[in-house]
Design an enzyme around this catalytic site. Sequence first.
Site, mmCIF file in Angstrom:
data_model
loop_
_atom_site.group_PDB
_atom_site.id
_atom_site.type_symbol
_atom_site.label_atom_id
_atom_site.label_comp_id
_atom_site.label_asym_id
_atom_site.label_seq_id
_atom_site.Cartn_x
_atom_site.Cartn_y
_atom_site.Cartn_z
ATOM 1 N N GLY A 100 6.765 -44.681 14.331
ATOM 2 C CA GLY A 100 6.320 -44.092 13.065
ATOM 3 C C GLY A 100 5.266 -44.888 12.312
ATOM 4 O O GLY A 100 4.452 -44.324 11.586
ATOM 5 N N ASP A 122 14.291 -44.255 4.674
ATOM 6 C CA ASP A 122 15.127 -43.072 4.439
ATOM 7 C C ASP A 122 16.486 -43.578 3.957
ATOM 8 O O ASP A 122 16.666 -43.845 2.781
ATOM 9 C CB ASP A 122 15.204 -42.282 5.752
ATOM 10 C CG ASP A 122 15.493 -40.813 5.537
ATOM 11 O OD1 ASP A 122 16.397 -40.513 4.743
ATOM 12 O OD2 ASP A 122 14.823 -39.964 6.141
ATOM 13 N N ASP A 144 7.479 -37.994 12.460
ATOM 14 C CA ASP A 144 7.651 -36.908 13.418
ATOM 15 C C ASP A 144 8.835 -36.000 13.113
ATOM 16 O O ASP A 144 9.753 -36.354 12.378
ATOM 17 C CB ASP A 144 7.878 -37.488 14.824
ATOM 18 C CG ASP A 144 9.256 -38.127 14.966
ATOM 19 O OD1 ASP A 144 9.576 -39.040 14.182
ATOM 20 O OD2 ASP A 144 10.030 -37.689 15.837
#
Length: 182
Positions: free
Chosen positions: A47, A106, A162
Amino acid sequence: IKDIESDITEVLLSEEQIADTISELARRIEADYSDDDDLLIVGVLRGAVMVMADLARALHIHLTMDWMAVSSYGSGTQSSGVVRILKDLDTDITGRKVLIVEDIIDSGLTLSWLLANLRTRGAESVEICALLRKPDAVKVELDVRYVGVDIPNAFVVGYGLDYAERYRNLKSIGVLAPHVYA
Ligand code: PRP
Ligand code: MN
Ligand code: MG
């Protein structure tokens, strides 16, 4: 031709906003490190590839780059907190100043584990730079020195991020349309 951008319902960060955010992060990092620090920036595959490429070029100090690959999600979509190293650093970080570069925080579980892991290796310092953070999703307390933008708890893709390995090549960051994963 079907445009992959049509799978995005809302653009959260445009190409220009991303560039501005990266510049701000770079100025803050440059204020804290000098050429003499021989800073090592560590990108977390996959990422962080776009952030690394742009951040490295926005930094006008001597630095070196390395990469790690970790797996935290397995086959599920929820972070498990169980992290495996798939590709370790090629660099001995003993006595080094290290900056981990991530696309997004996250739950924070990946970085929490990675930070603890790198801190056992005798680095002089280990800090974190993340382009995005989801404050409503964070599950662990994490000391993050450099955060670009706080975003809502939505499924975002693009600029390295993604869904099922796709959408990383979008130039902007946006919310994925529910019809894609429904
Ligand atoms: C994503 C993202 C962060 C991590 C954040 O990586 O790039 O590395 O999840 O999640 P967390 O804060 O809940 O731990 P992913 O595991 O999807 O791998 P990828 O970078 O190859 O997409
Ligand atoms: Mn990642
Ligand atoms: Mg991913």
